[in-house]
Structures are given as C-alpha cells and as structure tokens.
Design a protein around this motif. Sequence first.
Motif, PDB file in Angstrom:
ATOM      1  N   ALA A 106      18.838 -11.551  16.937  1.00  0.00           N
ATOM      2  CA  ALA A 106      19.975 -12.425  17.205  1.00  0.00           C
ATOM      3  C   ALA A 106      21.278 -11.642  17.357  1.00  0.00           C
ATOM      4  O   ALA A 106      22.064 -11.912  18.281  1.00  0.00           O
ATOM      5  N   PRO A 107      21.575 -10.645  16.491  1.00  0.00           N
ATOM      6  CA  PRO A 107      22.801  -9.855  16.724  1.00  0.00           C
ATOM      7  C   PRO A 107      22.814  -9.138  18.062  1.00  0.00           C
ATOM      8  O   PRO A 107      23.870  -9.015  18.691  1.00  0.00           O
ATOM      9  N   LEU A 108      21.658  -8.661  18.528  1.00  0.00           N
ATOM     10  CA  LEU A 108      21.612  -8.001  19.829  1.00  0.00           C
ATOM     11  C   LEU A 108      21.951  -8.980  20.940  1.00  0.00           C
ATOM     12  O   LEU A 108      22.702  -8.645  21.874  1.00  0.00           O
ATOM     13  N   PHE A 109      21.429 -10.197  20.860  1.00  0.00           N
ATOM     14  CA  PHE A 109      21.758 -11.212  21.865  1.00  0.00           C
ATOM     15  C   PHE A 109      23.240 -11.528  21.848  1.00  0.00           C
ATOM     16  O   PHE A 109      23.848 -11.796  22.890  1.00  0.00           O
ATOM     17  N   GLY A 110      23.843 -11.514  20.682  1.00  0.00           N
ATOM     18  CA  GLY A 110      25.268 -11.794  20.600  1.00  0.00           C
ATOM     19  C   GLY A 110      26.137 -10.634  21.039  1.00  0.00           C
ATOM     20  O   GLY A 110      27.284 -10.836  21.434  1.00  0.00           O
TER      21      GLY A 110
ATOM     22  N   LEU B 252      15.903   8.530  11.206  1.00  0.00           N
ATOM     23  CA  LEU B 252      15.209   7.552  10.367  1.00  0.00           C
ATOM     24  C   LEU B 252      14.672   6.405  11.216  1.00  0.00           C
ATOM     25  O   LEU B 252      15.406   5.820  12.013  1.00  0.00           O
ATOM     26  N   PRO B 253      13.411   6.049  11.054  1.00  0.00           N
ATOM     27  CA  PRO B 253      12.860   4.893  11.775  1.00  0.00           C
ATOM     28  C   PRO B 253      13.417   3.595  11.215  1.00  0.00           C
ATOM     29  O   PRO B 253      14.066   3.566  10.159  1.00  0.00           O
ATOM     30  N   ASP B 254      13.145   2.505  11.909  1.00  0.00           N
ATOM     31  CA  ASP B 254      13.703   1.213  11.508  1.00  0.00           C
ATOM     32  C   ASP B 254      13.260   0.795  10.118  1.00  0.00           C
ATOM     33  O   ASP B 254      14.019   0.202   9.354  1.00  0.00           O
TER      34      ASP B 254
ATOM     35  N   ASP C  96       9.365  -5.954  19.307  1.00  0.00           N
ATOM     36  CA  ASP C  96       9.502  -4.521  19.026  1.00  0.00           C
ATOM     37  C   ASP C  96      10.697  -4.220  18.141  1.00  0.00           C
ATOM     38  O   ASP C  96      10.793  -3.115  17.588  1.00  0.00           O
ATOM     39  N   LEU C  97      11.623  -5.169  18.009  1.00  0.00           N
ATOM     40  CA  LEU C  97      12.799  -4.979  17.169  1.00  0.00           C
ATOM     41  C   LEU C  97      12.620  -5.697  15.847  1.00  0.00           C
ATOM     42  O   LEU C  97      11.928  -6.723  15.768  1.00  0.00           O
ATOM     43  N   PRO C  98      13.233  -5.191  14.774  1.00  0.00           N
ATOM     44  CA  PRO C  98      13.235  -5.946  13.511  1.00  0.00           C
ATOM     45  C   PRO C  98      13.852  -7.329  13.719  1.00  0.00           C
ATOM     46  O   PRO C  98      14.784  -7.493  14.517  1.00  0.00           O
TER      47      PRO C  98
ATOM     48  N   VAL D 126      21.872   3.458  31.009  1.00  0.00           N
ATOM     49  CA  VAL D 126      20.690   2.727  31.449  1.00  0.00           C
ATOM     50  C   VAL D 126      19.510   3.209  30.610  1.00  0.00           C
ATOM     51  O   VAL D 126      19.169   4.392  30.653  1.00  0.00           O
ATOM     52  N   VAL D 127      18.906   2.299  29.855  1.00  0.00           N
ATOM     53  CA  VAL D 127      17.760   2.642  29.004  1.00  0.00           C
ATOM     54  C   VAL D 127      16.578   1.809  29.477  1.00  0.00           C
ATOM     55  O   VAL D 127      16.586   0.582  29.364  1.00  0.00           O
ATOM     56  N   ASP D 128      15.570   2.478  29.991  1.00  0.00           N
ATOM     57  CA  ASP D 128      14.426   1.765  30.564  1.00  0.00           C
ATOM     58  C   ASP D 128      13.629   1.028  29.497  1.00  0.00           C
ATOM     59  O   ASP D 128      13.200  -0.099  29.711  1.00  0.00           O
ATOM     60  N   ASP D 129      13.412   1.656  28.355  1.00  0.00           N
ATOM     61  CA  ASP D 129      12.710   1.017  27.235  1.00  0.00           C
ATOM     62  C   ASP D 129      13.524   1.278  25.980  1.00  0.00           C
ATOM     63  O   ASP D 129      13.494   2.381  25.419  1.00  0.00           O
ATOM     64  N   ALA D 130      14.245   0.262  25.533  1.00  0.00           N
ATOM     65  CA  ALA D 130      15.173   0.424  24.416  1.00  0.00           C
ATOM     66  C   ALA D 130      14.580  -0.005  23.092  1.00  0.00           C
ATOM     67  O   ALA D 130      15.308  -0.159  22.116  1.00  0.00           O
ATOM     68  N   SER D 131      13.263  -0.193  23.025  1.00  0.00           N
ATOM     69  CA  SER D 131      12.659  -0.687  21.798  1.00  0.00           C
ATOM     70  C   SER D 131      12.886   0.269  20.627  1.00  0.00           C
ATOM     71  O   SER D 131      13.029  -0.176  19.485  1.00  0.00           O
ATOM     72  N   ALA D 132      12.906   1.572  20.900  1.00  0.00           N
ATOM     73  CA  ALA D 132      13.116   2.542  19.830  1.00  0.00           C
ATOM     74  C   ALA D 132      14.575   2.913  19.666  1.00  0.00           C
ATOM     75  O   ALA D 132      14.945   3.580  18.697  1.00  0.00           O
ATOM     76  N   ALA D 133      15.418   2.525  20.602  1.00  0.00           N
ATOM     77  CA  ALA D 133      16.810   2.986  20.601  1.00  0.00           C
ATOM     78  C   ALA D 133      17.779   2.003  19.968  1.00  0.00           C
ATOM     79  O   ALA D 133      18.925   2.362  19.705  1.00  0.00           O
ATOM     80  N   VAL D 134      17.345   0.768  19.741  1.00  0.00           N
ATOM     81  CA  VAL D 134      18.258  -0.254  19.223  1.00  0.00           C
ATOM     82  C   VAL D 134      18.137  -0.324  17.710  1.00  0.00           C
ATOM     83  O   VAL D 134      17.042  -0.553  17.165  1.00  0.00           O
TER      84      VAL D 134
END
Length: 708
Positions: free
Chosen positions: A595-599, A389-391, A588-590, A553-561
């Motif tokens: 903020a949760p990713l930064f935390g 499922l996409p974001d 690229d992220l919702p 190691v994820v080079d481009d994590a825009s679709a993986a987070v």
Amino acid sequence: MSLDGHTAVPPESSIPPMPGFPPRAGIPTQHAAPPGGTPGFDVTGWVSAKRHRTPPAIFSLGPEPRPSDPKTLADDAIPGWKLILRAALNFLVALEIFMWLTGGALVWALGFVWPALIKAAGQEEFWATTLLNLLYVPVALILVFVFGRMGRWKAVWRRYGSPAWSRLRGVAVPTAGPVRGPVEPVDVWGPLRVVADPGTLALLDAETAQGLVGDVDHQRLLGALERVRQEPERLAALLGAVREHGAVACAHPSGARDLPGRSLAHDLLSRQLRLGAAENVPKNPAGYRGADIALDPLLLGTSLLAVGPAGSGKTTRLTRPVAEALCLQALTGSAVVVVVGAADADLGPAAWYDVVVAPGDPQAGYGLDLFGGAAHADEAAARLADALLPDELALRTESARLALQQIVGPFESGYGRLPGVRELVLLLRGEEQAWAGLLAAVRGSGMLDRHQHELAQRERMHGLADDPGTLLADRLALLDRPVFAGCFNPSAGDRAPLPLFALRALDHPLRVRIALPDHSHPEAARILARLAVGQFLHAAASRADRSLFAGLVVDDASAAVDTHAVRGLQRLRAANAGAVLGLRTLVDLPESLRAPLFGAVGGRMAFPGLAPWDGKLFEEAWGTVWVDERDVTRSLDTSGGVVRRSFRGMRALLEGERAQTESVTTRKVERRRWSASDLAQVLPRGHAVVSLTSVDGTQVPPLLVRLP
C-alpha cells in the motif's frame, strides 16, 4: 575536447562541449561513436506538424480524442463482415427501388397528379425534362436516408471509408512519428537566427535542406541555446561552433546523434513517448477515446509502477520504450537515465548506453562504486547496509547501519580511501590482523581520539551472537567472488579494478545500463539492484543542479523496493526525477510495503494476467465513479395486423434485428472504475490499464490502452 571524461566527436575537431555541462572528473571514458544523423529526415515537416496537448497524456502528434455516444459504441461492436453484409443488402434494395421508381413508377404516379408535366416531358420540352429529373433527387435522398440508416452506412464509412480516404489524401513525410494533417513550413532554426549574424547558419541550413539534420540535433542545439542565452561569452562560442560544424556542434559527449534501431514512437519536440491508443470503450472517459496516450517527464516525474506476469509485455511495451525515450533525451542534453535489469533483459543494445556495468561479465567495461551517490562516509555506509540486508531482516537495519558506519568512517580517516569488499568482510568479522591494521592506521593519522568510541563499540560486539557485523560479512561475501574480481571497490593488494561508475554523477547527460547476473548469482543480483536503486534515489534528490531530468528504469523491482526506496520515490517529484518500476506480482513485496508503494507513485499500470489479489490494490487506488445505470426491458413487437407484421419482417431482414418494444429505467449508481475481476479476467492481451499523474497534480483517470 572532452566533456565529463568522454571524447567529443569528431575527436580531432575543436567542437565545444554541450553548454551547461562543464567538464567533470571521475566519470568513465567511452570512445566516440562515428557521427551520423537520420538520413532523409524532414526536420521542417516534423517541427511544423500541428500538435495538441489537451487533455494531458495525449500524444501531441496523434489523433485528437473523439467522444463517442452509445450508438457509436454499439456500431463498433458489430463484426466487420456482418456490418458490410448488412450495408450491401440495404444498398441493393435501395438501388432496386430507385430503378423501379425512375423506370416508370414515378412517371405513372405523376400522370394522375400533374398530367401536363408528363405530356410536356413526352414531347421533350426542356422545362419539363429538367423538372422531372430534379424530382428524382429528393427520391434518392429519401432512399439514402431510410436504407442508409437501416444499413448503418455511416458506421461503414467511419470504420473503413474514412481511414482509406485519409491514407489516399495523406502525404508521406519521413518523421519520428505520425504527423497530423497538412502543415505550413516554419523556420526550424528561428530561435538561433534571432541571435545569430547573417551567414552563421549557412552550413546548418544546407544540412537541413539535404535531410542530414535529425530531431536529436534540432533539440540538442535549441536546448544548448536556452542554457547559454543569458551568457554572452558562451553564446558566442555556441554560434561559432554552429557556423563551423553545423548540426554536429555541441554533440553529446559520446558523439552519438541518434540511437541505432530506434522506434518511431517518440516526439522529442514535446519530449513524449507514444505508449498506445486509448480504446473506444465506455470505461474510458470520452475525452480520451480514440487518442494516442503518451508519457513525458512531467508524468514520469511522479513515477510509474507497472504490474503484470512474465510475458505480459512489461519489458517490450513499457520499460524498453521508456529507456529508449530517456536515452534520446539524454542525447539532446535534457536527461540522464539509469536502466537496471537482468543481463538478458531486452532493454536495448549496448550502443544505446554510455556506461554498461555488468558484474560477472568478463567483457564488462565498467565496475560499480559500492559507495557512489553519497557525500560522506556515514551516508555511504548506510546505503550499503540497506542494500545488503534482505527484506526479512529489515528489523536489523539500524544496527547494521551503525556497525558498518563504525568501520567505514574510521577506515576512511586512517587510509584516506573507502574500504574494498574483502577488507570490509574481514573487519566486519573481527579478524585480528585486519582489526589491528585499522587501529594502527587510525592512530597514525591522528584521528584516534575522534573514532575511539565507535571503534571500541564495534570491538565489543565481535563474537557475540547478536553481532550484526557477522550477518553483514556473510552478505557482503556474496560480492567477494572470483567472478566479480575488479567489478567493485578494490582492497589493498587487489589487481587494478575496472573503471568504477558512481551514481552520484546524475548532473551529466549520461546513459547508464546496469546488467545484473540474475541467473548465475541471483542473491548478489538482488543486493546490487537494491544498492543501485538506493544510490539513485539518494543522489537524485540531493542534486544541486536539477536541470536534467533524472530517470530510473527498473525492469524487475521485486528485490529493489524496500522501506527506504518507498520514501525515496516520494522525494523524486520535487527533484525533476522519476522512476519506472516493473513487478511480476505484488506478492514479491512484503505486505507492509504494498500500500505505501501504491501511494508513493503517481502512475499505475496493470497488465493482462494480473492476479486477483494484485488487482484488489489497483481497484482501491482507482476508486469509484458515478455512472448512469440503465435497466432495459425488451420484448418482441407482435402488435398489428398482417400488413404491419409483414413490414416488420422485411425490416428485420434488412436491419438484422427483429422489431422490439422496450422500457428503460435510468438511475445514478456508484461503480468501481476497474474491479479486480475485470483486471484479472477481462483485460485483453496486448492491452493495459494505466492511470497517470502529472507533477502539478493533474490526474489522468484509468484508461484501457492498446499497446503497440
């Protein structure tokens, strides 16, 4: 002998597998690489080199931090040509004055004060000549002090003289990184020698003297010793292998003893990767200025998020070096690494990796198990549903999970295996023939009573407008393409697939590269990225054996987070695992995930060209600091008469600055460590601002780092 399905090197020998990693089934086999260490490597000099580890994140083989005062910072800001020109001008003036004084002016002046001395010196009496020559010394020292201060000779020596002198005195030693200062040789095999009989290390000592032992060999053998030290039987096997095979003993399952084309930015003894040098600027704390900054598993264990546009250096200066460092540690038996990125991303050659999963590549040697990393069917279905499922459809995640679980569990009970891609597509769409076959298989297995309720629920949803199965089938059909034939779990009647790699195999020292078809099949690549990351996070946190550091190691994590990935990152710290995630922009992220990713991560890295709205999150995460703010009011000094003004003019010519009077007001103020404006506009090319956190909670403040 094989280990984890790999062939040991050399194949015809009886070298035992790496202690601590018993043979396991289900991991793809790769042909052994030819043996070879690092010719000419001075392992004794490398082990004996002086190292320091305080404060954290300082490269142990690099220069120690050198605190800088404001005067030093001001000198460093002067252009080199101007600094040298000013120093040369002051030297010429000092030399002229010294020659004038020693050529007669000093003798003439002393004739009025001490005529007997001058008369005796004229008669060449020893005591008078010696005393007169000694009087020239304080004159020279005074001139050096006065004109050296105005000409900033100390700054010239610090910038140019000291490095040149160090290079002149340095001894070239081939190592895996820079070695600081003279070293006293130590016994590099001391821990082995304590438990070994005389003669056991004869071959190993000979290879060491010939430069045939590399840093990977050293760490691999000592690591194997630590794992078997308390087990007498396995210790005897290890010592026997060392006696017979020397540095080749207990080789990595692939047989590799080094990486082709590796850089010199690694120190395997401290498991550090040199990231760059902390600049000598006021924004960097004094304890880090001038030192080399490094990453190690303790810092990577809290995960690292790097944000910067394309071309800013994320791949070449961060993700590739980190992948290389973890691959080297995997060769020593201390890590397992999974590297995810586009097929054309420069994340190292295929020779760096044991398993290369490249869906859509006709030359691919391995496929990906879509259900890998899960202990039972419900978990496998949940991971796959999250990835499909996409974001923008995240609100339907729970219903999608349930729909997939209502098929995968009964299918496994009925057929004794997990479904293939095409079988899942047909069952999710409610195709009559596929559904009837599933019911018959479950009935034939005697498990119908157990699964009857969920099968009935799934059957009632067929054809309804809000059926999540239709959505899942459409998404899964992106992987059911001819170009991906054999790359994923096969359905009945499909040709034999490629060996499937399952991400649950994180208790082996493997090096895995997942190359995504970003350009040819972008949406399928996004699904696979989410699937690989989700499976890794789940498998790493649920490992029973956590002796290996598990690196992602994820080079481009825009679709993986996604939400599940953010939760999974928080559990890695306690599981001896960590992730490095690269993003072009946080947009690229919702917005709900930023903020949760930064935390969730302990390390944050901002590259040049960062958008102001991205820099805002870095600014808030790094907080504020109290600084001394100085308000300085300057005005030209015009006081005094003609003589005093003339002296000030000559001094301005020598110093390069006109004499000024100033008044200073100092007060404590709270300022942002790095503002969004600084990150977006002031951050120079080839640099990055990085903050780190160790798994024990030790924090490294934001540092401006010059990347190699």
